[in-house]
Each structure stands twice: as structure tokens, then as C-alpha cells.
Design an enzyme around this catalytic site. Structure first.
Site, short mmCIF file in Angstrom:
data_model
loop_
_atom_site.label_atom_id
_atom_site.label_comp_id
_atom_site.label_asym_id
_atom_site.label_seq_id
_atom_site.Cartn_x
_atom_site.Cartn_y
_atom_site.Cartn_z
N SER A 91 0.80 -1.22 0.00
CA SER A 91 0.00 0.00 0.00
C SER A 91 0.84 1.28 0.00
CB SER A 91 -0.96 -0.04 1.18
OG SER A 91 -1.87 1.01 1.11
N HIS A 92 0.70 2.06 1.06
CA HIS A 92 1.35 3.36 1.15
C HIS A 92 2.75 3.27 1.76
CE1 HIS A 92 -0.92 2.16 4.56
NE2 HIS A 92 -0.09 2.84 5.33
N ASP A 140 -2.36 6.61 -3.36
CA ASP A 140 -1.22 5.94 -2.72
C ASP A 140 -0.58 4.87 -3.61
OD1 ASP A 140 -3.24 4.06 -2.58
OD2 ASP A 140 -2.46 3.19 -0.73
N ASP A 143 -0.85 1.63 -4.11
CA ASP A 143 -1.67 0.70 -4.88
C ASP A 143 -3.00 1.29 -5.33
OD1 ASP A 143 -2.50 0.80 -2.22
OD2 ASP A 143 -3.39 -1.19 -2.29
N ASP A 200 -5.59 2.71 -3.80
CA ASP A 200 -6.89 2.61 -3.13
C ASP A 200 -7.16 3.79 -2.19
OD1 ASP A 200 -5.06 1.82 -1.23
OD2 ASP A 200 -6.07 -0.05 -0.69
N ARG A 201 -6.13 4.56 -1.86
CA ARG A 201 -6.36 5.71 -0.97
C ARG A 201 -6.48 7.00 -1.77
NH1 ARG A 201 -3.01 5.21 4.61
NH2 ARG A 201 -3.60 3.06 5.06
N LYS A 225 -11.38 -0.06 -1.28
CA LYS A 225 -11.45 1.39 -1.38
C LYS A 225 -10.84 1.77 -2.72
CE LYS A 225 -7.54 1.55 1.73
NZ LYS A 225 -7.42 1.09 3.11
C1 G1P Z 1 -4.14 1.10 8.19
C2 G1P Z 1 -5.32 2.02 8.32
C3 G1P Z 1 -6.60 1.30 7.95
C4 G1P Z 1 -6.46 0.69 6.56
C5 G1P Z 1 -5.21 -0.16 6.47
C6 G1P Z 1 -4.97 -0.69 5.06
O1 G1P Z 1 -4.28 0.01 9.08
O2 G1P Z 1 -5.42 2.55 9.62
O3 G1P Z 1 -7.67 2.19 8.01
O4 G1P Z 1 -7.58 -0.08 6.23
O5 G1P Z 1 -4.07 0.60 6.87
O6 G1P Z 1 -4.81 0.35 4.14
P1 G1P Z 1 -3.55 -0.04 10.52
O7 G1P Z 1 -2.08 0.13 10.28
O8 G1P Z 1 -4.10 1.10 11.30
O9 G1P Z 1 -3.94 -1.38 11.08
ZN ZN Z 2 -3.33 1.34 -0.37
#
Ligand code: G1P
Ligand code: ZN
Length: 543
Positions: free
Chosen positions: A113-114, A277, A279, A281-282, A376
């Protein structure tokens, strides 16, 4: 042609977190690590014999090499077909859509992800089910169980495939179809938002900056915003995906998307700014001089989604993760639609969407989505915003001011304390937990506790229970503090402290969030003893 059964032994630490398995890239590249996990996914979902899988990732370092291994393993495990994004690329929402469109049996998405990418950064792998959404807790539990007793993985001996060649290929008996990662997704967007209206908006001189952060949304944003909607070339910046995201941190928030934030607050700022981000999705939404918190964005979209063709009949309901501010609840109430509070992570929205109970959902962590996919979706959120801007003709700041006037403003911030010693983080959470019973009615700093509990969720669709989902403390006067430990970090523990303060006084709707959150923050720190226990006197990141 040789299929190999390779003997292996279980590897510790393969428990999927909030969003699949996320580790340092170097860990994923250790001998047998990826292979063990992939075989555990296959075994955990009941095998892949005769199945069709969608495979793609965010293009980070190790994406392509990992896909080659996964393809050979899918082949040896009897899959009939793998649909792969060209160059190994698929944004998370595009993968979710492709699973649904092709009625595939599931998909593997390679992404952290990010989190930053590169040999010294992070890598990840998640499994999504046939509805296109992240594996449910029941499935991830099974996968984890398999990792603990794995004795063998299967892999075909074969040459690497050229992932750049569109079309159909064969790996022994398995078909590999390499598809354009953007086309089907863009076609889906055309059925949801009014492209003609948005095109007219750009023709009228509306300006925008979309920061793809050197990540996977670059190709999607170039194609949709510039080629299909006519936004001028240059609207999309950092649009070329790179294995290390241009050495950046592809997290669309005011800290990591600072270039965009500065631009939006500077002279000659565009009308609208957005970022996505790693991938895709954000999303981050920012108007000229006006940052919109993700919680407020969900509320705004809930209030105005009916302006887009895809939602013209209204919304069935809305869902938000527990730490997300209660702004959307207030809009939902006034619309007379259902509002659901779920644990953090997208997997909990799937059942509600599948059952038709909600149309929109969102998280404070810059995630917003709808029933068009089961993830998302960053670019979708941006397009829905554009549709609303085109229909109302109002700037972002005015839309937000109107929303707050009508429903009150939920001032909001998330404070992250990263790489905290795991034991200390547990001591803090245990301490809070022990206090919960007697808190209601007590005075903490300047505030009085109204209610306090540890969030547990009973899924209204399948009756499953999830406990230990974060500690929430509500204060009299509309304040709230939430504490939870991250389930996606790859190093130490990350404490997330979420602060919220509702304000309905029309004279106090344009204050600085820091000022409005001072009392809740002070009370949260007294209550948790965070500073003394962790030795941290300030958060690492505030979003
Ligand atoms: C974090 C975010 C959560 C999101 C997840 C995946 O998870 O807080 O909302 O769904 O990344 O993108 P966390 O690290 O808080 O468990
Ligand atoms: Zn992501």
C-alpha cells in the site's frame, strides 16, 4: 514438463494483518518465504485446482519477480487461468473490479500500500476472494493456520514470462492472459460518474493537480483525467510508477504529499488537488487552500453522491471504520439512511456491501469506496468529487462550509507514534483496558468521560464477532479519543491515537483543528499515560 514438490518447514511470522501479509522486502526475498506464504494461501482457500486467479501489484521493487514465482506455483497447483495486469501492474481497486468482471475465483495483489518500496523498504501480498474484496477473517485465519504446518510447496519449472506482452500465453496447461490494467477500470468509471459534465468543467477552465506519487495510479490518472476527461497535460504529476516510488513515501496525506499541499495553499493554486497511494486505493482531497479530512470527505460524498448517475437513486446506507469521525453518521441521519460502524480495515465492509446494506464506505486513513468494487478506490473518489464540483459549481471550501453549517463540524486528527517498543505499547493498551469499567462520569483534565469501551463488532450479515478492535473514550460535549495498535506496520508497534471534537456553534466552524482538539488530546494523554510509558513526548506523524 517438470512440476516440483519442494519440501519446506513452517516460517514464523506469516500472520496476515489489517491488509494481507506485509514485511520488509528483504524478509519476503528470503528463501522459501514467498513460496511458503503463497502455498498457504492456496491451501487455506481449499486449493486452486481448476480455478481462475487475477494477479497484479503496485509495481514496487520485487513485484515482477514475485509474480513469476506465483504464476509457476499457480500452475503447479492446477489453476486453469491467471489474468495478469500488463507489466505486472494492477491497482487494488482495478484488481477488485477484474475479479468481479471476469467472475474469477479470487486474486493475489502484491502491495504494501502506502509503505515505501525498494530492497530496504516494504513488500506485501494479499488475497482477495471471489467478491473482489479482501479475504474475510475466517479465510485469513485458515491461511495463517496453514503457514504453521506447511511441509511442501508446489512449483512448476519454467522460464520467466514476458509480462509486457498483451494477449494469451500458456504456462504448461495453465492459460495466462495479460490484460491492459486500465481499460476495464476506466470503462467502469464511465458508468458511475458523468464524464460529459466533468469534461465540460475542464473545458470551462477548471484546474486540477493530481499527484500519483510515482505509484500505480499514474497510468490510470493519465488515461482517465487527461485522455478521457480532457484535463490539460500536466494535470497529473509523478505519473510514472517506479519501483521505489521515486524514493518517496506514497501515502496521500498532508505530510507525505507535501508538494501538492504547498501548491494548493500557494499563489495561483489550482481549483482542486488530489493524490493517491502506492496501490491506488487511498485518496487525498484538497481544495484551493482547503484540506479535506478523509472523514469529512466521506460525509460530503454521502451528502452529494446522488448528483452522480451511479447513485441517482440515493444511497442504501453508509459505513465507516470505528476510528473515522462521526461526521458521516450525522449526514446519514439527516438522509434517513443506515450508518454502520465497523472495525478498521476494508474487509469488514464487504459483507455490508454484498448484502446491499450500504452503498458508500470510508476510513479516516484516506480510504473511500462504494459498491462498484470491494476495495477502497482512490481515483473513483476523485472522480465523484469532480462530478459533485461540476454539478454544484461551488468550490471545495464552500461545499465544506455548507456541510458544517448543516451538520456541525467534527474536528479531527490522527496522531501516530511509530516504531514503539512492542511491550511498552501493550503495557499502555493493557493499562487503558483495565481502567475502562470505572471511567464513565470521571473527570479527566478539562473533560468528563461519557462512555468508554473496547470496540467489538458483531457482523450483522454473517453473525461473526471481532473483539479487541480499539479502545474508545467518548467525552461529554462531543469529544472522542480512540486508541489502537496498527496492524500494518512492519517494524515495532505503531500506536494510533485518534482525536475528534464535534462543534455545532456556527461561530466556531473555521477554527484550527489543533486548537479545537487540545482538550481531548490532553485528556487522552492523561488517561493512557502514553508519554511516560513509551518515552515519546510527541507523535511522529499527525494526519
Ligand atoms: C491502516 C489504516 C486502515 C487501513 C489499512 C490498510 O491500518 O489505519 O484504516 O484499512 O491501513 O490500508 P492499521 O495500520 O491502522 O492497522
Ligand atoms: Zn493502499
Amino acid at each position: 514438463m517438470p512440476m516440483q514438490n519442494v519440501r519446506t518447514t513452517p516460517i514464523d511470522g506469516q500472520k496476515p494483518g489489517t491488509s494481507g501479509l506485509r514485511k520488509k522486502t528483504a524478509v519476503f526475498r528470503r528463501p522459501r518465504f514467498l513460496e511458503n506464504y503463497v502455498q498457504s494461501i492456496f491451501d487455506g482457500i481449499g486449493g486452486v485446482e481448476g480455478k481462475t486467479l487475477v494477479i497484479g501489484g503496485d509495481g514496487r521493487f520485487f513485484n515482477d519477480a514475485a509474480i513469476q514465482i506465483i504464476l509457476r506455483m499457480a500452475c503447479a497447483n492446477g489453476a486453469v487461468k491467471c489474468i495478469v495486469g500488463q507489466g505486472g501492474l494492477l491497482s487494488t481497486p482495478a484488481a477488485s473490479h477484474l475479479i468481479r468482471l471476469r467472475e474469477a475465483d479470487g486474486g493475489l495483489i502484491l502491495s504494501a500500500s502506502h509503505n515505501p518500496g525498494g530492497p530496504d523498504a516494504d513488500f506485501g501480498l494479499k488475497y482477495n476472494g471471489p467478491n473482489g474484496g479482501p479475504a474475510t477473517e475466517a479465510v485469513t485465519d485458515k491461511i495463517f493456520e496453514c503457514t504453521k504446518s506447511l511441509a511442501l510447496y508446489k512449483i512448476a519449472a519454467a522460464e520467466d514470462l514476458d509480462l509486457g506482452q498483451l494477449g494469451t500465453h500458456k504456462l504448461q496447461d495453465m492459460v495466462i492472459e495479460i490484460v491492459d490494467p486500465v481499460a476495464d477500470y476506466a470503462a467502469l468509471m464511465e458508468t458511475i460518474v458523468d464524464f460529459a459534465k466533468i469534461r465540460a468543467l475542464f473545458e470551462g477552465g477548471f484546474t486540477m493537480c493530481f499527484d500519483a506519487m510515482h505509484a500505480v495510479t499514474g497510468p490510470y490518472a493519465h488515461a482517465v483525467l487527461e485522455d478521457m476527461l480532457g484535463a490539460p497535460k500536466g494535470t497529473v504529476i509523478n505519473g510514472q510508477p517506479s519501483p521505489d516510488f521515486g524514493k518517496g513515501h506514497p501515502d496521500p496525506n498532508p505530510i507525505w504529499a507535501k508538494t501538492l499541499m504547498d501548491k494548493m495553499h500557494g499563489a495561483n493554486a489550482p481549483d482542486f488537488g488530489a493524490a493517491s497511494d502506492g496501490d491506488g486505493d487511498r485518496n487525498m482531497i484538497v481544495g484551493r487552500g482547503a484540506y479535506v479530512t478523509p472523514s469529512d470527505s466521506l460525509a460530503l460524498l454521502t451528502a452529494h453522491a446522488h448528483l452522480a448517475p451511479g447513485y441517482k437513486g440515493g444511497l442504501a446506507g453508509v459505513a465507516r471504520s470505528m476510528p473515522t469521525s462521526r461526521a458521516a453518521d450525522r449526514v446519514a441521519e439527516s438522509l434517513g439512511i443506515g450508518c454502520y460502524e465497523t472495525p478498521t480495515g476494508w474487509k469488514f465492509f464487504g459483507n455490508l456491501l454484498d448484502a446491499g446494506k450500504v452503498t458508500l464506505c470510508g476510513e479516516e486513513s484516506a480510504g473511500t469506496g462504494s459498491d462498484h468494487v470491494r476495495e477502497k478506490d482512490g481515483l473513483w473518489a476523485v472522480l465523484l468529487w469532480l462530478n459533485i464540483l461540476a454539478e454544484t459549481g461551488k468550490p471545495v471550501s464552500e461545499l465544506m462550509a455548507d456541510l458544517w453549517k448543516a451538520h456541525g463540524r467534527c474536528y479531527y486528527a490522527r496522531h501516530d507514534y511509530e516504531d514503539v517498543d512492542g511491550d511498552k505499547a501493550s503495557v499502555m493498551m493493557d493499562g487503558l483496558r483495565a481502567k475502562l469499567g470505572g471511567l464513565a462520569g470521571s473527570r479527566i483534565g478539562a473533560l468528563t468521560v461519557e462512555a468508554a469501551d473496547e470496540f467489538a463488532y458483531l457482523d450483522p450479515v454473517d453473525g461473526s464477532q471481532s473483539t479487541g478492535q480499539g479502545i474508545r473514550v467518548a467525552f461529554e460535549g462531543g469529544g472522542r479519543a480512540v486508541f489502537r495498535l496498527s496492524g500494518t506496520g512492519t517494524q515495532g508497534a505503531t500506536i494510533r491515537l485518534y482525536l475528534e471534537q464535534l462543534e455545532t456553534d456556527p461561530a466556531r466552524l473555521q477554527e484550527a483543528p489543533e486548537t479545537m482538539l487540545k482538550q481531548v488530546r490532553a485528556a487522552a494523554l492523561i488517561l493512557s499515560d502514553l508519554v511516560a510509558i513509551t518515552g515519546r513526548d510527541a507523535p511522529d506523524v499527525i494526519t
